[in-house]
Design a protein around this motif. Structure first.
Motif, PDB file in Angstrom:
ATOM      1  N   LEU A  72      -6.670   4.690  -8.839  1.00 20.88           N
ATOM      2  CA  LEU A  72      -5.624   4.061  -8.039  1.00 20.88           C
ATOM      3  C   LEU A  72      -4.328   4.372  -8.768  1.00 20.88           C
ATOM      4  O   LEU A  72      -4.298   4.462 -10.001  1.00 20.88           O
ATOM      5  N   ASP A 119       0.872  -1.171   0.000  1.00 25.74           N
ATOM      6  CA  ASP A 119       0.000   0.000   0.000  1.00 25.74           C
ATOM      7  C   ASP A 119       0.911   1.224   0.000  1.00 25.74           C
ATOM      8  O   ASP A 119       1.351   1.677   1.048  1.00 25.74           O
ATOM      9  N   ARG A 144     -13.636   0.561  -6.768  1.00 20.70           N
ATOM     10  CA  ARG A 144     -12.307   1.156  -6.951  1.00 20.70           C
ATOM     11  C   ARG A 144     -11.209   0.246  -6.419  1.00 20.70           C
ATOM     12  O   ARG A 144     -10.198   0.011  -7.079  1.00 20.70           O
ATOM     13  N   ILE A 145     -11.399  -0.279  -5.223  1.00 20.15           N
ATOM     14  CA  ILE A 145     -10.398  -1.139  -4.590  1.00 20.15           C
ATOM     15  C   ILE A 145     -10.775  -2.598  -4.866  1.00 20.15           C
ATOM     16  O   ILE A 145     -11.895  -3.014  -4.556  1.00 20.15           O
ATOM     17  N   LYS A 163      -3.720   4.953  -2.971  1.00 17.18           N
ATOM     18  CA  LYS A 163      -4.990   5.654  -3.149  1.00 17.18           C
ATOM     19  C   LYS A 163      -4.775   7.144  -3.421  1.00 17.18           C
ATOM     20  O   LYS A 163      -5.688   7.827  -3.867  1.00 17.18           O
TER      21      LYS A 163
END
Length: 169
Positions: free
Chosen positions: A126, A73, A150-151, A105
């Protein structure tokens, strides 16, 4: 097999979660959780010094030679000069043998080292980066991951497990 990693901090403690999966999976094949006391203090511009030891607690439990890539991440590079961010530092620690994919993000400048993708109906992209593996291929694979939002589902599950306090030690 792929490994995605995330860390949640609470004061001087950290909860580190890794999920093992294949690109097409809707849910993780396996979940690994580690708790760490006395994590390094956050130093602006040197986040990797806090995060890397935490990520390594999960990685050390695995045969990384069996991994196609590791997803973090965050970003591989912190600028267009390709100075390493968390992902690049991890790649270095792993002796440049295991590809690292950054899925973030947010981005913090006009970054030429990333590809923006939009999934589902979200207008928010993203930001994908990679080292040791082709960025265009990785971006398409992230785009194609299971889930209509989105994720991707796997990364959303990872985030939820990481932040879930009911899994506290």
């Amino acid at each position: 097999m792929l490994l995605a990693l995330d860390v949640h901090y609470r004061e001087e403690e950290a909860k580190v979660v890794g999920v093992l999966f294949h690109w097409e999976d809707a849910v993780p094949q396996d979940v690994i959780i580690e708790y760490i006391d006395d994590v390094e203090e956050y130093i602006p511009g040197q986040f990797y010094k806090r995060e890397l030891p935490c990520l390594m607690k999960i990685i050390e439990k695995l045969d990384i030679g069996q991994l196609e890539a590791i997803i973090v991440d965050g970003h591989i590079y912190v600028d267009n000069d390709r100075n390493y961010g968390l992902g690049g530092r991890l790649y270095e620690v792993l002796e440049n043998k295991t590809p690292i994919i950054g899925v973030a993000k947010t981005t913090f400048y006009n970054n030429e080292t990333i590809t923006e993708i939009k999934r589902g109906k979200s207008n928010n992209p993203l930001y994908i980066s990679a080292i040791g593996i082709d960025l265009s291929i990785v971006s398409q694979k992230i785009l194609d991951m299971y889930g209509g939002f989105r994720i991707p589902n796997i990364l959303k599950t990872l985030d939820q497990i990481t932040k879930n306090d009911s899994n506290s030690k």
